[in-house]
Design a protein around this motif. Structure first.
Motif, PDB file in Angstrom:
ATOM      1  N   GLN A 142     100.521  77.916 -33.037  1.00 37.32           N
ATOM      2  CA  GLN A 142      99.888  79.148 -32.570  1.00 37.32           C
ATOM      3  C   GLN A 142      98.509  79.348 -33.205  1.00 37.32           C
ATOM      4  N   VAL A 143      98.401  79.186 -34.519  1.00 36.12           N
ATOM      5  CA  VAL A 143      97.106  79.413 -35.169  1.00 36.12           C
ATOM      6  C   VAL A 143      96.112  78.291 -34.861  1.00 36.12           C
ATOM      7  N   SER A 144      96.596  77.113 -34.519  1.00 34.49           N
ATOM      8  CA  SER A 144      95.672  76.018 -34.204  1.00 34.49           C
ATOM      9  C   SER A 144      95.013  76.197 -32.841  1.00 34.49           C
ATOM     10  N   GLN A 145      95.509  77.104 -32.044  1.00 35.88           N
ATOM     11  CA  GLN A 145      94.890  77.380 -30.744  1.00 35.88           C
ATOM     12  C   GLN A 145      93.569  78.143 -30.886  1.00 35.88           C
ATOM     13  N   TYR A 146      93.310  78.695 -32.063  1.00 32.85           N
ATOM     14  CA  TYR A 146      92.117  79.524 -32.257  1.00 32.85           C
ATOM     15  C   TYR A 146      91.112  78.884 -33.215  1.00 32.85           C
ATOM     16  N   LEU A 147      91.085  77.565 -33.282  1.00 37.92           N
ATOM     17  CA  LEU A 147      90.158  76.877 -34.180  1.00 37.92           C
ATOM     18  C   LEU A 147      88.705  77.073 -33.778  1.00 37.92           C
ATOM     19  N   PHE A 148      88.456  77.229 -32.503  1.00 33.05           N
ATOM     20  CA  PHE A 148      87.073  77.354 -32.027  1.00 33.05           C
ATOM     21  C   PHE A 148      86.454  78.676 -32.463  1.00 33.05           C
TER      22      PHE A 148
END
Length: 142
Positions: free
Chosen positions: A92-98
């Protein structure tokens, strides 16, 4: 070619052998990650994510320097090798790396506080047990 004996530490994986079992953990790697995040003295939590927590792309304030967030999330992805219990929330948190925001960073810090309480959790393999994989799925969730 040389034989250096049994493998004990390689790429952040600690391997401990005994006569009838194999134990793989990433305790040292996780401790270094906690140190990098400045959470050595923090309290632990019982779950890696809050109940009914929903991450959104627009929740919270944008991080001024997302480098630490990206580095921590990348390290957490590697920790899922032995900490399967954090796989979902790390995804879930890796979806917001950008474009990470403060709520995403707070979730990463919670995952790390959870890991502090489960540092020595790992994978056990017993020599006498048959190699049978079990898969569980929540098919009625959707």
């Amino acid at each position: 070619m040389k034989d250096f004996g049994h493998l004990s530490y390689f790429l952040g994986l600690e391997i401990i052998y005994s006569t009838d079992e194999l134990y793989i953990t990433q305790a040292k790697y996780a401790f270094e990650l906690l140190s990098r995040a400045g959470l050595i003295e923090s309290k632990t939590v019982d779950t890696p994510v809050e109940l009914n927590a929903h991450l959104t792309p627009s929740g919270g304030k944008p991080l001024s320097n997302p480098f630490l967030y990206r580095r921590l999330v990348g390290s957490l992805v590697y920790l899922t090798l032995t900490h399967l219990d954090i796989s979902y929330v790390v995804h879930q948190v890796s979806q917001y790396l950008f474009a990470p925001r403060s709520t995403h960073y707070a979730t990463v810090l919670r995952i790390l506080r959870y890991l502090k309480g489960t540092l020595f959790h790992g994978l056990f393999y017993y020599a006498q047990s048959p190699l049978i994989f079990h898969l569980f799925s929540d098919t009625d969730w959707a």
